[in-house]
Each structure stands twice: as structure tokens, then as C-alpha cells.
Design an enzyme around this catalytic site. Structure first.
Site, PDB file in Angstrom:
ATOM      1  N   CYS A   1      39.065  37.210  37.352  1.00  0.00           N
ATOM      2  CA  CYS A   1      40.431  36.848  37.768  1.00  0.00           C
ATOM      3  C   CYS A   1      40.754  35.379  37.501  1.00  0.00           C
ATOM      4  O   CYS A   1      41.915  34.982  37.535  1.00  0.00           O
ATOM      5  CB  CYS A   1      40.656  37.189  39.238  1.00  0.00           C
TER       6      CYS A   1
ATOM      7  N   HIS B   1      46.529  32.996  41.412  1.00  0.00           N
ATOM      8  CA  HIS B   1      46.165  34.371  41.089  1.00  0.00           C
ATOM      9  C   HIS B   1      46.692  35.317  42.172  1.00  0.00           C
ATOM     10  O   HIS B   1      46.513  35.085  43.363  1.00  0.00           O
ATOM     11  CB  HIS B   1      44.643  34.474  40.976  1.00  0.00           C
TER      12      HIS B   1
ATOM     13  N   ASN C   1      47.034  43.418  41.746  1.00  0.00           N
ATOM     14  CA  ASN C   1      46.156  42.411  41.152  1.00  0.00           C
ATOM     15  C   ASN C   1      45.909  42.783  39.688  1.00  0.00           C
ATOM     16  O   ASN C   1      45.220  43.763  39.408  1.00  0.00           O
ATOM     17  CB  ASN C   1      44.845  42.374  41.950  1.00  0.00           C
TER      18      ASN C   1
HETATM   19  C1  LIG Z   1      40.362  44.693  50.298  1.00  0.00           C
HETATM   20  C2  LIG Z   1      41.173  44.155  51.453  1.00  0.00           C
HETATM   21  C3  LIG Z   1      42.644  44.405  51.227  1.00  0.00           C
HETATM   22  C4  LIG Z   1      40.746  44.849  52.734  1.00  0.00           C
HETATM   23  O1  LIG Z   1      41.509  44.371  53.811  1.00  0.00           O
HETATM   24  P1  LIG Z   1      40.798  43.972  55.158  1.00  0.00           P
HETATM   25  O2  LIG Z   1      41.857  43.690  56.123  1.00  0.00           O
HETATM   26  O3  LIG Z   1      39.818  42.888  54.837  1.00  0.00           O
HETATM   27  O4  LIG Z   1      40.079  45.295  55.545  1.00  0.00           O
HETATM   28  P2  LIG Z   1      38.535  45.535  55.758  1.00  0.00           P
HETATM   29  O5  LIG Z   1      37.804  45.483  54.464  1.00  0.00           O
HETATM   30  O6  LIG Z   1      38.086  44.662  56.866  1.00  0.00           O
HETATM   31  O7  LIG Z   1      38.575  47.014  56.257  1.00  0.00           O
HETATM   32  C5  LIG Z   1      39.205  47.387  57.487  1.00  0.00           C
HETATM   33  C6  LIG Z   1      39.228  48.898  57.554  1.00  0.00           C
HETATM   34  O8  LIG Z   1      40.227  49.354  56.657  1.00  0.00           O
HETATM   35  C7  LIG Z   1      39.684  50.388  55.847  1.00  0.00           C
HETATM   36  N1  LIG Z   1      40.353  50.412  54.578  1.00  0.00           N
HETATM   37  C8  LIG Z   1      40.005  49.772  53.447  1.00  0.00           C
HETATM   38  N2  LIG Z   1      40.874  50.087  52.476  1.00  0.00           N
HETATM   39  C9  LIG Z   1      41.772  50.927  53.017  1.00  0.00           C
HETATM   40  C10 LIG Z   1      42.916  51.590  52.514  1.00  0.00           C
HETATM   41  N3  LIG Z   1      43.302  51.476  51.247  1.00  0.00           N
HETATM   42  N4  LIG Z   1      43.614  52.379  53.363  1.00  0.00           N
HETATM   43  C11 LIG Z   1      43.257  52.519  54.634  1.00  0.00           C
HETATM   44  N5  LIG Z   1      42.183  51.929  55.156  1.00  0.00           N
HETATM   45  C12 LIG Z   1      41.452  51.127  54.352  1.00  0.00           C
HETATM   46  C13 LIG Z   1      38.237  50.030  55.718  1.00  0.00           C
HETATM   47  O9  LIG Z   1      37.477  51.174  55.357  1.00  0.00           O
HETATM   48  C14 LIG Z   1      37.925  49.557  57.109  1.00  0.00           C
HETATM   49  O10 LIG Z   1      37.721  50.681  57.929  1.00  0.00           O
HETATM   50  P3  LIG Z   1      36.506  50.690  58.979  1.00  0.00           P
HETATM   51  O11 LIG Z   1      36.783  49.543  59.886  1.00  0.00           O
HETATM   52  O12 LIG Z   1      36.645  52.036  59.596  1.00  0.00           O
HETATM   53  O13 LIG Z   1      35.289  50.498  58.163  1.00  0.00           O
HETATM   54  C15 LIG Z   1      40.944  42.641  51.633  1.00  0.00           C
HETATM   55  O14 LIG Z   1      39.657  42.411  52.099  1.00  0.00           O
HETATM   56  C16 LIG Z   1      41.133  41.881  50.383  1.00  0.00           C
HETATM   57  O15 LIG Z   1      42.228  41.777  49.883  1.00  0.00           O
HETATM   58  N6  LIG Z   1      40.061  41.273  49.840  1.00  0.00           N
HETATM   59  C17 LIG Z   1      40.136  40.500  48.649  1.00  0.00           C
HETATM   60  C18 LIG Z   1      40.320  41.405  47.500  1.00  0.00           C
HETATM   61  C19 LIG Z   1      40.608  40.683  46.277  1.00  0.00           C
HETATM   62  O16 LIG Z   1      41.523  39.947  46.266  1.00  0.00           O
HETATM   63  N7  LIG Z   1      39.803  40.871  45.258  1.00  0.00           N
HETATM   64  C20 LIG Z   1      39.958  40.283  43.999  1.00  0.00           C
HETATM   65  C21 LIG Z   1      39.770  38.831  44.122  1.00  0.00           C
HETATM   66  S1  LIG Z   1      39.930  38.111  42.615  1.00  0.00           S
END
Ligand SMILES: CC(C)(COP(=O)(O)OP(=O)(O)OC[C@H]1O[C@@H](n2cnc3c(N)ncnc32)[C@H](O)[C@@H]1OP(=O)(O)O)[C@@H](O)C(=O)NCCC(=O)NCCS
Length: 361
Positions: A135, A288, A318
Site C-alpha cells: 500500500c 493511503h 482500499n
Molecule cells: C479490519 C478492520 C476493519 C476490523 O475492524 P476492527 O474494529 O478492528 O474489528 P476487529 O478486527 O477487532 O474485529 C471485531 C469483531 O468484528 C468481526 N468482524 C470482522 N470483520 C467483520 C465483518 N466484515 N463483518 C462483521 N463482523 C466482522 C471480527 O470477527 C470480530 O469478531 P469477534 O470479536 O467475534 O472475534 C480494522 O482492523 C482495520 O481496518 N484494520 C486495518 C486494515 C487495513 O487498513 N489494512 C491495510 C493497511 S495498508
């Protein structure tokens, strides 16, 4: 008065006298973007996974993304973006003497997508190669192109970011598949002094010279595990890996989130303040586009107003290396970015990698 100041009469005004003297090798002369026609709304995922439009919007800010249909290579997706950027720069493809193409989803393992794009544009002779910094790829590519111009190896470089993550995500993993879109963006970077210049120019007190003022890149290979797509010589595809979806993108979302917020704030502050500017002097932050909450938290950490942090993650998700040039092209098209805007670019991605650029549009 040097040639650059003559081209920038507004540099003589009082308003910008506080700007420091900067050395400039290159400037962006035009930008372009292209995304596939096919819109994938959040309801697509809710139809077969345990997720909802509400969860995706709330946690990521994404409403829809674009995915290619059938087999499309990165160079094919990039071609319209490249042609637009070249036209906006007032150039013809044959005047491009370098292509630096950021992607982790290239057409083939080799040759590079840069060479495929060269072929599509009907040009040859200049240099062409791909950059893999996930990214952060576009920022790495832009800084590389700036260095090529500074060294006199090129004068007009097409810098591309294009990725097709719809082919490398696990469509059954709700934690990752909702996040990514396909897209391409490009800019043309030209030697700062224009066609007659030597490729290097130093500004006077006005500081309104257009171009790349400062940049920095970084990486920390101890973070290779938190975001990866394990398919390659160390993890060849086998019947078993294909059956278990082992070769798709994997991510520790929470960890990536925390690192991204911290690093984006740090590198913005550093690239701006270490070069004698203040955060307030920056007109727009083009970072980004991974997640709205990451961008909001970055803005909060920096203490900058929301309206200075440009965003389009809602419409494209993204798009990895493409996200910054797509945002730049839209902002140029909409007239948000105008000649003289002071812009801070920043990115964080797999590797882990990061990079920032301070430039005047
Ligand atoms: C991926 C992301 C959106 C997850 O959001 P979050 O608030 O951190 O959520 P968590 O990972 O803590 O997960 C919370 C819960 O939501 C659930 N969950 C994850 N994706 C889900 C979805 N699409 N729909 C519903 N629930 C979801 C998880 O399984 C977890 O459930 P659990 O508590 O029963 O295990 C977030 O972490 C994120 O944006 N990370 C960076 C990603 C990114 O930018 N990557 C590229 C960087 S270059």
C-alpha cells in the site's frame, strides 16, 4: 531571478514569505485515474457472509468498491489512467522516458507490468520497472522517479499505482474481503525546470515553486507476518494450498490499524516539520485510503481539521498502490487541488512499509 521564479510570479507575494527555501528536482504535471465499471456494494457480502452494510460502513467507512470482471491485468487497468495523466500533462506517450509501476498484483511474475504498459502505450526506449511496497507502493514509486530525475536519468516519468486485489483476497473471509477494491491511478513527474531546464532548481524566498519538496521512506521487515499474501517461491501453490485457501491475503487487522495510525501521523509530522514547514501550512493531506477511522485518527493525532484530510475510501475501498493517485486525480479534476496547493502524501502498508512526500501541486 531564476527560471523557476519567473514561472511563478505569485512567489513574489508577501503571503508566503514565511516559507523556507527548498530544492526541487521534479513536479507533478498531470494525473489520471481509472476504476472498473463493476460496482460491488456492501450488500454483496451480506448476501453470503455474516456481515452487514452497517458493520462495514461503521468500522471502515466503505460503502462500495469496484472489481474487474473476468481476467484483467494491472497494465490493462492502468492504461486509461496513464493516458489521462499524460494528456493532462500536455504530453504525448512517446515523450515519456520512464515508467515506474507500483503494484503487488502484476500481470505476470515477469515481465513487469511497467513493460506491459509501455507496450500498450506504444512506446519504447525509456526505462520501465515495477515497485513492490504494497500500500506504500505509489509513494515509493514517486520518490524513486524523483531520484531518477534528480540523477538526470529521466525527464518525464509516468508513475503508476494499480492493483487488483479482487484476485488475491479470500472471498469467504469477512475480515478482509470487504476492505479491498481494484483501481489504477497515475501521475506524470517532470523535471522541475520544464523541458529546457537541467532538472534541478532552487527556489527563492516566495517558496511557491511547484514540485516535490521533501520525502522519506521506511520499512520494518519484522512485520512481514501481519499483512501478507503467501504465494511465491517460499510458498508455491500446491493442490493442498489451493484447497485450503492458504495463498490468499491474510491480515491481523487490529495490529495493522494501530501501526498505521501511529506511523502515518509520525511521518507526516516529520516530512513537514523537519523541512521547515508547519502542519497548518499544509492545504491537504492525501493519505493511503484503507479505512476512514485510520484517517480520522491520524488527523486527530496531528490536530488538523477534518476537511484537510481528503477521502474517497467510501466509494473505492482500499485500492492499495492505486489509492493515492486515484485521490490526487479526483482532487485535481474537481478543482480541489490547484496550482500552488501544499500537499502531504503519506502511506503505510505491508512489509511493513511507509512513506511520505511533501509537494507543491
Ligand atoms: C479490519 C478492520 C476493519 C476490523 O475492524 P476492527 O474494529 O478492528 O474489528 P476487529 O478486527 O477487532 O474485529 C471485531 C469483531 O468484528 C468481526 N468482524 C470482522 N470483520 C467483520 C465483518 N466484515 N463483518 C462483521 N463482523 C466482522 C471480527 O470477527 C470480530 O469478531 P469477534 O470479536 O467475534 O472475534 C480494522 O482492523 C482495520 O481496518 N484494520 C486495518 C486494515 C487495513 O487498513 N489494512 C491495510 C493497511 S495498508
Amino acid at each position: 531571478m531564476n527560471a523557476e521564479l519567473a514561472q511563478n510570479p505569485e512567489a513574489k507575494g508577501d503571503k508566503h514569505e514565511a516559507f523556507p527555501v527548498v530544492s526541487v528536482n521534479s513536479r507533478i504535471a498531470g494525473s489520471g485515474m481509472h476504476v472498473p465499471e463493476r460496482v460491488i456494494p456492501n450488500s454483496h457480502f451480506a448476501s453470503y457472509l455474516e456481515t452487514s452494510d452497517e458493520w462495514i460502513r461503521d468500522r471502515t467507512g466503505i460503502s462500495e468498491r469496484r472489481w474487474v470482471e473476468g481476467t484483467v491485468g494491472a497494465s490493462e487497468l492502468a492504461e486509461p489512467a496513464a493516458r489521462r495523466a499524460i494528456a493532462r500533462a500536455g504530453l504525448k506517450p512517446e515523450q515519456i522516458d520512464g515508467i515506474v509501476f507500483a503494484t503487488v498484483t502484476p500481470d505476470y511474475v515477469f515481465p513487469s507490468s511497467a513493460c506491459f504498459l509501455q507496450q500498450r502505450l506504444g512506446i519504447s526506449g525509456g526505462l520501465a520497472f515495477d515497485v513492490n511496497a504494497v500500500c506504500s507502493g505509489f509513494v515509493y514509486a514517486l520518490v524513486t522517479a524523483d531520484a531518477l530525475i534528480a540523477k538526470g536519468l529521466c525527464r518525464r516519468v509516468l508513475v503508476v499505482g494499480a492493483d487488483i486485489y479482487s484476485k488475491i483476497i479470500n472471498h469467504n473471509d469477512r475480515r478482509t474481503c470487504v476492505l479491498f477494491g481494484d483501481g489504477a491511478g497515475a501521475v506524470v513527474l517532470v523535471a522541475a525546470g520544464g523541458d529546457e531546464a537541467t532538472g534541478s532548481a532552487v527556489t527563492g524566498g516566495g517558496g511557491m515553486i511547484r514540485g516535490i519538496y521533501a520525502s522519506e521512506l521506511g520499512a520494518d521487515g519484522s512485520g512481514t507476518d501481519i499483512l501478507c499474501t503467501p504465494m511465491g517461491t517460499a510458498a508455491p501453490a500446491t493442490p493442498d494450498s489451493l484447497l485450503t485457501d492458504a495463498h490468499y491475503l491474510r491480515m491481523e487487522g487490529r495490529e495493522v490499524f494501530k501501526l498505521a495510525v501511529r506511523r502515518l501521523a509520525e511521518i507526516n509530522q516529520h516530512v513537514i516539520e523537519a523541512n521547515g514547514f508547519s502542519l497548518e501550512q499544509v492545504d491537504y493531506f492525501v493519505s493511503h485510503q484503507a479505512n476512514r477511522r485510520i484517517l480520522q485518527a491520524m488527523g486527530k493525532n496531528l490536530g488538523i481539521p477534518d476537511e484537510k484530510v481528503l477521502m474517497n475510501v467510501e466509494r473505492y475501498g482500499n485500492t492499495s498502490a492505486a489509492s493515492i493517485p486515484i485521490l490526487l486525480a479526483e482532487a485535481e479534476e474537481q478543482g480541489t487541488l490547484t496550482k500552488g496547493s501544499l500537499v502531504a502524501l503519506s502511506a503505510f502498508g505491508g512489509g511493513v512499509t511507509w512513506g511520505a512526500v511533501l509537494l507543491r501541486w
